[in-house]
Motif scaffolding. Structure first.
Motif, mmCIF file in Angstrom:
data_model
loop_
_atom_site.group_PDB
_atom_site.id
_atom_site.type_symbol
_atom_site.label_atom_id
_atom_site.label_comp_id
_atom_site.label_asym_id
_atom_site.label_seq_id
_atom_site.Cartn_x
_atom_site.Cartn_y
_atom_site.Cartn_z
ATOM 1 N N THR A 263 7.115 12.428 3.694
ATOM 2 C CA THR A 263 6.149 12.154 2.632
ATOM 3 C C THR A 263 5.251 10.992 3.030
ATOM 4 N N TYR A 264 4.318 10.658 2.135
ATOM 5 C CA TYR A 264 3.449 9.499 2.344
ATOM 6 C C TYR A 264 4.144 8.280 1.744
ATOM 7 N N LYS A 265 4.773 7.491 2.583
ATOM 8 C CA LYS A 265 5.593 6.387 2.108
ATOM 9 C C LYS A 265 4.797 5.396 1.277
ATOM 10 N N GLY A 266 3.609 5.003 1.770
ATOM 11 C CA GLY A 266 2.809 4.010 1.063
ATOM 12 C C GLY A 266 2.389 4.477 -0.315
ATOM 13 N N GLU A 267 1.986 5.743 -0.432
ATOM 14 C CA GLU A 267 1.547 6.260 -1.723
ATOM 15 C C GLU A 267 2.718 6.414 -2.687
ATOM 16 N N LEU A 268 3.865 6.823 -2.182
ATOM 17 C CA LEU A 268 5.052 6.907 -3.034
ATOM 18 C C LEU A 268 5.441 5.518 -3.535
ATOM 19 N N SER A 269 5.363 4.530 -2.655
ATOM 20 C CA SER A 269 5.657 3.142 -3.060
ATOM 21 C C SER A 269 4.712 2.690 -4.165
ATOM 22 N N GLN A 270 3.439 3.078 -4.055
ATOM 23 C CA GLN A 270 2.461 2.686 -5.074
ATOM 24 C C GLN A 270 2.807 3.285 -6.428
ATOM 25 N N VAL A 271 3.275 4.521 -6.433
ATOM 26 C CA VAL A 271 3.676 5.163 -7.689
ATOM 27 C C VAL A 271 4.835 4.396 -8.323
#
Length: 373
Positions: A263-271
């Protein structure tokens, strides 16, 4: 947006051309005229008209051959054929070229006018749709920009909360050494002890810099990650802010085994950050006693799930369907933009191809992040 309609009229017979020109000028905003297919093709390449009205049989290059060349450039170009000949082969060739109309000479002006108005309506509808899509695109760009500005503000606050306590400890230790020195009470073991404290806290500050730097510079690249590690690394960014607001953060991972996914780690972290920050703000706003945020991670055969639960009493039922809308917020304007949850939903829907939903239990709200394995 271009609103005028231009027409290219191609006709080799001068008398017919002179008779129809005034009518076409009236029905268009810009009229271009050509005497044969060769000149028509040249003027098409120069002016790119919206509508082409052309005779079929002409010297140098026929209307059929001209349109064949135009179709190589634009398969959707609006074209109407006019001809004094009614051979079946002309109809078949016109059909194969997907023209908008076929009008026999002598030309009935009412039929011609109706056909041009029909094409105009089609063109204007298409332009209106394109304009709407462009406006939506610009709104999305503006929302993303505003969201990033809000995220940066939250990030600065998180860094400040993370650093406040270790900086205070470093300052206190250094001041204590100086006071003891002034009072001739400083011992070597005091120096060693204070230096150890200062060094440990400096190392902690260095690690927090690495944590925030890794988060900020995260590129949009698919990575194979362990979901539990992503959640833990993300929560490190929020530790200081939650501690400052006296909020207990409880990791209650149901799934003991590592959950691996791409997955997109950075975008998941932002969520995750957006949802936890939202829960934090509600807990603080309502002045809840024993403020608590509980996070769980689990999976089934097809998906993995992150649940983020607070004990702030839940989302009022009259607004629960609106909280993912852009700019919707129950906070004062100075405390929120209403973009965090909206952008989180956008990320899950359009980037991670997962889902984000919310419901209530007896304690508060539960946000569920669903990600396909």
């Amino acid at each position: 947006m271009k609103s005028s309609i231009s027409i290219l009229y191609v006709e080799d017979e001068e008398s017919i051309r002179d008779g129809l020109e005034p009518v076409l000028k009236y029905l268009s905003d810009q009229l271009y005229v050509a005497k044969d297919g060769e000149e028509g093709l040249a003027k098409y390449n120069t002016y790119k008209p919206d509508i082409i009205i052309s005779d079929i049989k002409m010297p140098k290059m026929s209307g059929i051959d001209m349109v064949k060349n135009i179709r190589k450039i634009d398969k959707k170009q609006h074209i109407v054929f006019t001809t004094a000949h009614s051979e079946n082969r002309h109809f078949i060739e016109a059909i194969n070229l997907h023209v908008d109309g076929y009008i026999l000479k002598p030309i009935d002006l009412d039929i011609l006018e109706d056909k041009i108005k029909e094409i105009k309506n089609s063109i204007n509808l298409k332009r209106s749709y394109i304009q709407q899509q462009e406006e939506l695109k610009q709104k999305d760009i503006m929302l993303i920009k505003q969201s990033k500005n809000a995220q940066m503000g939250e990030m600065i606050k998180n860094i400040a909360h993370q650093w406040r306590q270790p900086l205070s400890i470093i300052s206190t230790s250094a001041t204590a050494m100086m006071l003891k020195e002034e009072m001739n009470m400083l011992k070597s073991e005091d120096i060693t002890h204070s230096c150890d404290i200062i060094n440990n806290n400096a190392q902690y500050l260095s690690k927090t810099i690495d944590t925030f730097t890794n988060y900020i510079k995260e590129d949009k690249i698919l990575n194979k990650v362990v979901l539990q590690d992503v959640v833990k690394d993300t929560l490190k960014i929020l530790e200081g802010s939650l501690h400052y607001n006296n909020i207990i953060l409880e990791n209650k991972f149901t799934e003991v085994e590592n959950i691996e996914l791409t997955t997109y780690k950075g975008e998941l972290s932002q969520v995750i950050i957006n949802i936890v920050n939202n829960a934090k703000d509600i807990l603080v706003e309502k002045n809840i006693e024993n403020k608590r945020i509980t996070i769980d991670v689990k999976k089934d055969k097809l998906n993995c799930y992150i649940t983020i639960e607070d004990n702030a009493g839940g989302v009022p039922l009259d607004i629960i369907d609106k909280i993912f809308d852009p700019y919707f917020t129950t906070k004062h304007q100075s405390k929120g933009t209403g973009l965090g949850l909206f952008m989180s939903k956008e990320i899950m829907d359009k980037s991670i191809n997962g889902e984000l939903c919310v419901n209530n239990n007896e304690k508060g709200a539960i946000f569920t992040i669903k990600i396909p394995l």
